[in-house]
Scaffold this motif. Sequence first.
Motif, PDB file in Angstrom:
ATOM      1  N   LEU A 182       0.543   9.691  -2.247  1.00  0.00           N
ATOM      2  CA  LEU A 182       0.673   9.261  -0.850  1.00  0.00           C
ATOM      3  C   LEU A 182       0.878   7.751  -0.775  1.00  0.00           C
ATOM      4  O   LEU A 182       1.700   7.263   0.006  1.00  0.00           O
ATOM      5  CB  LEU A 182      -0.580   9.667  -0.075  1.00  0.00           C
ATOM      6  CG  LEU A 182      -0.452   9.803   1.447  1.00  0.00           C
ATOM      7  CD1 LEU A 182       0.573  10.851   1.795  1.00  0.00           C
ATOM      8  CD2 LEU A 182      -1.796  10.147   2.052  1.00  0.00           C
ATOM      9  N   ASN A 183       0.144   7.001  -1.600  1.00  0.00           N
ATOM     10  CA  ASN A 183       0.313   5.547  -1.610  1.00  0.00           C
ATOM     11  C   ASN A 183       1.710   5.161  -2.094  1.00  0.00           C
ATOM     12  O   ASN A 183       2.330   4.241  -1.548  1.00  0.00           O
ATOM     13  CB  ASN A 183      -0.745   4.906  -2.505  1.00  0.00           C
ATOM     14  CG  ASN A 183      -2.130   4.966  -1.887  1.00  0.00           C
ATOM     15  OD1 ASN A 183      -2.277   5.183  -0.693  1.00  0.00           O
ATOM     16  ND2 ASN A 183      -3.148   4.790  -2.706  1.00  0.00           N
ATOM     17  N   ALA A 184       2.193   5.863  -3.131  1.00  0.00           N
ATOM     18  CA  ALA A 184       3.544   5.570  -3.621  1.00  0.00           C
ATOM     19  C   ALA A 184       4.589   5.866  -2.550  1.00  0.00           C
ATOM     20  O   ALA A 184       5.531   5.092  -2.334  1.00  0.00           O
ATOM     21  CB  ALA A 184       3.824   6.383  -4.883  1.00  0.00           C
ATOM     22  N   LEU A 190       8.262   3.955   1.816  1.00  0.00           N
ATOM     23  CA  LEU A 190       8.624   3.926   3.236  1.00  0.00           C
ATOM     24  C   LEU A 190       8.519   2.510   3.794  1.00  0.00           C
ATOM     25  O   LEU A 190       9.329   2.110   4.637  1.00  0.00           O
ATOM     26  CB  LEU A 190       7.720   4.864   4.030  1.00  0.00           C
ATOM     27  CG  LEU A 190       7.919   6.363   3.778  1.00  0.00           C
ATOM     28  CD1 LEU A 190       6.926   7.160   4.596  1.00  0.00           C
ATOM     29  CD2 LEU A 190       9.329   6.776   4.127  1.00  0.00           C
ATOM     30  N   THR A 191       7.517   1.755   3.329  1.00  0.00           N
ATOM     31  CA  THR A 191       7.387   0.372   3.784  1.00  0.00           C
ATOM     32  C   THR A 191       8.620  -0.434   3.419  1.00  0.00           C
ATOM     33  O   THR A 191       9.141  -1.216   4.224  1.00  0.00           O
ATOM     34  CB  THR A 191       6.129  -0.261   3.163  1.00  0.00           C
ATOM     35  OG1 THR A 191       4.976   0.483   3.571  1.00  0.00           O
ATOM     36  CG2 THR A 191       5.974  -1.705   3.604  1.00  0.00           C
ATOM     37  N   GLU A 224       0.792  -5.905   6.283  1.00  0.00           N
ATOM     38  CA  GLU A 224       0.209  -5.039   7.312  1.00  0.00           C
ATOM     39  C   GLU A 224       0.105  -3.604   6.821  1.00  0.00           C
ATOM     40  O   GLU A 224      -0.845  -2.896   7.143  1.00  0.00           O
ATOM     41  CB  GLU A 224       1.059  -5.104   8.579  1.00  0.00           C
ATOM     42  CG  GLU A 224       0.505  -4.281   9.734  1.00  0.00           C
ATOM     43  CD  GLU A 224       1.354  -4.408  10.981  1.00  0.00           C
ATOM     44  OE1 GLU A 224       1.025  -3.741  11.973  1.00  0.00           O
ATOM     45  OE2 GLU A 224       2.347  -5.162  10.947  1.00  0.00           O
ATOM     46  N   PHE A 225       1.083  -3.164   6.016  1.00  0.00           N
ATOM     47  CA  PHE A 225       1.103  -1.794   5.515  1.00  0.00           C
ATOM     48  C   PHE A 225       1.009  -1.832   3.993  1.00  0.00           C
ATOM     49  O   PHE A 225       1.960  -1.522   3.293  1.00  0.00           O
ATOM     50  CB  PHE A 225       2.386  -1.075   5.950  1.00  0.00           C
ATOM     51  CG  PHE A 225       2.507  -0.895   7.427  1.00  0.00           C
ATOM     52  CD1 PHE A 225       1.928   0.186   8.056  1.00  0.00           C
ATOM     53  CD2 PHE A 225       3.175  -1.836   8.203  1.00  0.00           C
ATOM     54  CE1 PHE A 225       2.031   0.349   9.421  1.00  0.00           C
ATOM     55  CE2 PHE A 225       3.289  -1.680   9.569  1.00  0.00           C
ATOM     56  CZ  PHE A 225       2.706  -0.583  10.188  1.00  0.00           C
ATOM     57  N   ASN A 226      -0.140  -2.270   3.501  1.00  0.00           N
ATOM     58  CA  ASN A 226      -0.364  -2.337   2.061  1.00  0.00           C
ATOM     59  C   ASN A 226      -1.161  -1.101   1.641  1.00  0.00           C
ATOM     60  O   ASN A 226      -2.351  -0.983   1.939  1.00  0.00           O
ATOM     61  CB  ASN A 226      -1.123  -3.612   1.683  1.00  0.00           C
ATOM     62  CG  ASN A 226      -1.160  -3.833   0.184  1.00  0.00           C
ATOM     63  OD1 ASN A 226      -0.781  -2.951  -0.592  1.00  0.00           O
ATOM     64  ND2 ASN A 226      -1.597  -4.993  -0.230  1.00  0.00           N
ATOM     65  N   PHE A 227      -0.519  -0.191   0.942  1.00  0.00           N
ATOM     66  CA  PHE A 227      -1.163   1.080   0.572  1.00  0.00           C
ATOM     67  C   PHE A 227      -1.994   0.952  -0.698  1.00  0.00           C
ATOM     68  O   PHE A 227      -2.556   1.946  -1.156  1.00  0.00           O
ATOM     69  CB  PHE A 227      -0.101   2.163   0.392  1.00  0.00           C
ATOM     70  CG  PHE A 227       0.501   2.627   1.681  1.00  0.00           C
ATOM     71  CD1 PHE A 227      -0.014   3.725   2.344  1.00  0.00           C
ATOM     72  CD2 PHE A 227       1.571   1.941   2.248  1.00  0.00           C
ATOM     73  CE1 PHE A 227       0.532   4.152   3.543  1.00  0.00           C
ATOM     74  CE2 PHE A 227       2.117   2.358   3.441  1.00  0.00           C
ATOM     75  CZ  PHE A 227       1.602   3.461   4.099  1.00  0.00           C
ATOM     76  N   GLU A 228      -2.053  -0.235  -1.283  1.00  0.00           N
ATOM     77  CA  GLU A 228      -2.818  -0.428  -2.504  1.00  0.00           C
ATOM     78  C   GLU A 228      -4.209  -0.991  -2.234  1.00  0.00           C
ATOM     79  O   GLU A 228      -4.998  -1.158  -3.152  1.00  0.00           O
ATOM     80  CB  GLU A 228      -2.060  -1.362  -3.456  1.00  0.00           C
ATOM     81  CG  GLU A 228      -0.718  -0.792  -3.909  1.00  0.00           C
ATOM     82  CD  GLU A 228       0.016  -1.753  -4.815  1.00  0.00           C
ATOM     83  OE1 GLU A 228      -0.502  -2.862  -5.041  1.00  0.00           O
ATOM     84  OE2 GLU A 228       1.108  -1.396  -5.296  1.00  0.00           O
ATOM     85  N   THR A 229      -4.526  -1.306  -0.988  1.00  0.00           N
ATOM     86  CA  THR A 229      -5.841  -1.829  -0.634  1.00  0.00           C
ATOM     87  C   THR A 229      -6.564  -0.826   0.248  1.00  0.00           C
ATOM     88  O   THR A 229      -5.953   0.020   0.895  1.00  0.00           O
ATOM     89  CB  THR A 229      -5.721  -3.175   0.119  1.00  0.00           C
ATOM     90  OG1 THR A 229      -4.963  -2.975   1.318  1.00  0.00           O
ATOM     91  CG2 THR A 229      -5.022  -4.210  -0.748  1.00  0.00           C
TER      92      THR A 229
END
Length: 306
Positions: free
Chosen positions: A101-103, A108-109, A118-123
């Motif tokens: 999901l993060n990948a 998508l970002t 703002e849309f950092n899926f790694e934090t």
Amino acid sequence: MQIILVPGRPGSGKNSCLSHRHLLVILLIGGLFLPLFFGVLTFRIHALLERHSGEQSLVSAYGEELARQATALEAAKLEASTHLNALALKLGQLQAQVLRLNALGGRLTNMAGLDRREFNFETEVAQGGPEQTGMPGGLDVLASLDRLSLEITASKAKLQALETLLLDRRLTDAVTPAGWPADGGFVSSHFGTRADPFTGRLAYHEGVDIAAKLGSPIRAMADGVVSYAGEKSNYGRVVEVTHASGLVTRYAHLLSLLVKVGDKVGRGDALALVGSSGRSTGPHVHVEVLKDGRAVNPAGYLRAAR
């Protein structure tokens, strides 16, 4: 009754005579006290045996109870191990789904051009609030994990649908003409009715002329396949690119060609060099956009990236 006692030495023997009274006393003693003695002795032995038997039964009962508790403990350990294994498996599956999901969110970002700060899926997601105590009931870990798994699956499906939509949009954008085909230059003649530069009479101009430096590159306005590369009457040297959107872009009055029919080109790839071949008054590129074989005004496609 007469009793004769014979000793070991000769000549020292004694004899005694018991009366009937003596015999009666002896019989009474033998008949009363001896059975009583043996009865008491038998009772004590029987009591000791019963006590030993009771203690043995109690020890056996304790042993059986310990065996049952040991069996129950092993069953509880096995059940706990099974639950822990199931929990570890569920956690592993959720971790894998979260990584995917993060990948997907990162892709998508990038595709949507969003701000990665703002849309950092790694934090971790920011959360907080005062602690609430005394809430009734406990936390059902497995049920919570199942609900979380369903939410992740639903979110993944939505993000995949969004990715498909963005990808389709990007593909549509890639094959739709948009941009400025020349390095610099300016519009020297617009689409539509104009005065013919050779005769001065009104004529219909099916493209846009961009005056540019002689020999400067002419670039593709979108991804596509070269469908024509050669000479055409009045156009001079021409390159035509067919795009997946169904549109065709035409570049005319070229100095020389850099591609051939069948070549795949991407937006921005050099197709030819600016020239003045054909019916031309000076170095420029004549740009046409054809839809269903008919010329449409290229101005909108040129303004898209000007």
